[in-house]
Design a protein around this motif. Structure first.
Motif, mmCIF file in Angstrom:
data_model
loop_
_atom_site.group_PDB
_atom_site.id
_atom_site.type_symbol
_atom_site.label_atom_id
_atom_site.label_comp_id
_atom_site.label_asym_id
_atom_site.label_seq_id
_atom_site.Cartn_x
_atom_site.Cartn_y
_atom_site.Cartn_z
ATOM 1 N N SER A 168 0.795 -1.224 0.000
ATOM 2 C CA SER A 168 0.000 0.000 0.000
ATOM 3 C C SER A 168 0.829 1.276 0.000
ATOM 4 N N ASP A 169 2.165 1.155 0.026
ATOM 5 C CA ASP A 169 2.990 2.350 -0.103
ATOM 6 C C ASP A 169 4.334 1.994 -0.731
ATOM 7 N N GLY A 170 5.027 3.005 -1.203
ATOM 8 C CA GLY A 170 6.262 2.772 -1.941
ATOM 9 C C GLY A 170 7.376 2.172 -1.107
ATOM 10 N N ARG A 171 7.420 2.529 0.154
ATOM 11 C CA ARG A 171 8.487 2.000 1.011
ATOM 12 C C ARG A 171 8.295 0.500 1.233
ATOM 13 N N GLN B 97 8.494 14.479 1.157
ATOM 14 C CA GLN B 97 7.179 13.854 1.099
ATOM 15 C C GLN B 97 6.627 13.603 2.495
ATOM 16 N N LEU B 98 7.464 13.096 3.382
ATOM 17 C CA LEU B 98 7.001 12.789 4.736
ATOM 18 C C LEU B 98 6.633 14.053 5.509
ATOM 19 N N VAL B 99 7.410 15.127 5.337
ATOM 20 C CA VAL B 99 7.071 16.408 5.963
ATOM 21 C C VAL B 99 5.731 16.910 5.427
ATOM 22 N N ALA B 100 5.562 16.858 4.117
ATOM 23 C CA ALA B 100 4.332 17.346 3.496
ATOM 24 C C ALA B 100 3.115 16.517 3.905
ATOM 25 N N ILE C 264 4.253 19.317 -4.136
ATOM 26 C CA ILE C 264 3.380 19.071 -5.285
ATOM 27 C C ILE C 264 4.062 19.513 -6.576
ATOM 28 N N ASP C 265 4.703 20.696 -6.546
ATOM 29 C CA ASP C 265 5.391 21.207 -7.732
ATOM 30 C C ASP C 265 6.501 20.265 -8.188
ATOM 31 N N GLN C 266 7.203 19.670 -7.221
ATOM 32 C CA GLN C 266 8.320 18.788 -7.528
ATOM 33 C C GLN C 266 7.886 17.345 -7.807
ATOM 34 N N LYS C 267 6.572 17.110 -7.840
ATOM 35 C CA LYS C 267 6.015 15.779 -8.093
ATOM 36 C C LYS C 267 6.462 14.777 -7.023
ATOM 37 N N VAL C 268 6.622 15.285 -5.787
ATOM 38 C CA VAL C 268 6.910 14.421 -4.647
ATOM 39 C C VAL C 268 5.601 13.999 -3.994
ATOM 40 N N LEU C 269 4.701 14.950 -3.834
ATOM 41 C CA LEU C 269 3.312 14.625 -3.517
ATOM 42 C C LEU C 269 2.573 14.602 -4.835
ATOM 43 N N ILE C 270 2.106 13.447 -5.245
ATOM 44 C CA ILE C 270 1.446 13.310 -6.541
ATOM 45 C C ILE C 270 -0.054 13.260 -6.337
ATOM 46 N N GLU C 271 -0.721 14.275 -6.827
ATOM 47 C CA GLU C 271 -2.166 14.364 -6.623
ATOM 48 C C GLU C 271 -2.873 13.340 -7.520
ATOM 49 N N PRO C 272 -3.885 12.636 -6.995
ATOM 50 C CA PRO C 272 -4.633 11.650 -7.791
ATOM 51 C C PRO C 272 -5.287 12.312 -8.989
ATOM 52 N N LEU D 294 6.236 6.862 0.469
ATOM 53 C CA LEU D 294 7.145 7.031 -0.667
ATOM 54 C C LEU D 294 6.305 6.880 -1.921
ATOM 55 N N ASN D 295 6.257 7.940 -2.737
ATOM 56 C CA ASN D 295 5.366 7.917 -3.897
ATOM 57 C C ASN D 295 5.834 6.898 -4.934
ATOM 58 N N GLY D 296 4.925 6.544 -5.849
ATOM 59 C CA GLY D 296 5.226 5.523 -6.840
ATOM 60 C C GLY D 296 6.323 5.913 -7.808
ATOM 61 N N MET D 297 6.464 7.211 -8.095
ATOM 62 C CA MET D 297 7.509 7.656 -9.008
ATOM 63 C C MET D 297 8.893 7.350 -8.450
ATOM 64 N N ASP D 298 9.130 7.739 -7.208
ATOM 65 C CA ASP D 298 10.434 7.494 -6.600
ATOM 66 C C ASP D 298 10.645 6.016 -6.291
ATOM 67 N N ALA D 299 9.583 5.344 -5.831
ATOM 68 C CA ALA D 299 9.699 3.912 -5.541
ATOM 69 C C ALA D 299 10.005 3.121 -6.802
#
Length: 212
Positions: free
Chosen positions: A34-37, A158-161, A204-212, A60-65
């Protein structure tokens, strides 16, 4: 004949259940995360042939994972299944680590076709994204928006956000809290960010938080 092994990475349990029923006649579902980590921990143990991965996942978002997993397991095939129709995101994923890109609204039989194709070594892109992707590659053949931050900075951001405390971030990443704080404040200093809301917008701008 042994079925190809598929691992599902998505934080929406109903979607995972539906995908499992869809794929089981032809593929072996070896696990769900259920998460990237969690994906980075489980995939090397389960050794799937294909991972179906959502981009918008917690911790950890899917892009980085996906990028980290491809480095650790170069032969694995990764298919993005997402709500996002952002051509820039799709172009980066396909250029760096993904073998396929599909939209959740057009999944179903299309996902089966995509898995078959990537297992044969053919990339798959949903027709709904084809034109936008072609235009994106013409404009920016080597997407590099993620290179403004180190991989550790992206994890901390991501974790801070997501609202985690510095102590929680240290525990999740297995680093000292002061190291987590150092990364946070270095990001804020380097990019002129002064508030928590600013950090969320930057994520969000850096695509670290990826909005659905």
């Amino acid at each position: 004949m042994q079925k190809p092994k598929v691992l599902l990475a998505d934080d929406h349990s109903l979607i995972v259940a539906a995908l499992g029923k869809l794929l089981e006649p032809e593929f072996e579902i070896v696990g769900t995360v259920s998460d990237g980590r969690e994906l980075l921990l489980i995939a090397p143990k389960l050794k799937p042939d294909v991972v179906v991965i959502d981009l918008s996942m917690p911790s950890l978002n899917g892009m980085d994972a996906g990028q980290q997993l491809k480095k650790a397991m170069p032969l694995i095939k990764l298919i993005v299944l997402t709500m996002s129709e952002n051509s820039e995101l799709a172009a980066h994923a396909l250029a760096q680590w993904a073998s396929g890109y599909l939209l959740k609204k057009s999944a179903g039989p299309e996902l089966v076709i995509a898995i078959r194709d990537v297992l044969r070594g053919k990339p798959y892109v949903t027709p709904k994204m084809a034109q936008g992707l072609a235009e994106e590659f013409v404009r920016n053949p080597r997407p590099d928006h993620v290179r403004t931050l180190t991989s550790r900075q992206r994890e901390v951001l991501q974790l801070v956000a997501e609202g985690h405390t510095i102590k929680e971030i240290g525990t999740i990443l297995h680093i000292a809290p002061r190291t987590a704080a150092f990364h946070k404040y270095r990001i804020m200093e380097n990019f002129g960010i002064h508030t928590s809301a600013g950090l969320v917008r930057f994520a969000i701008d850096q695509k670290v938080l990826i909005e659905p």
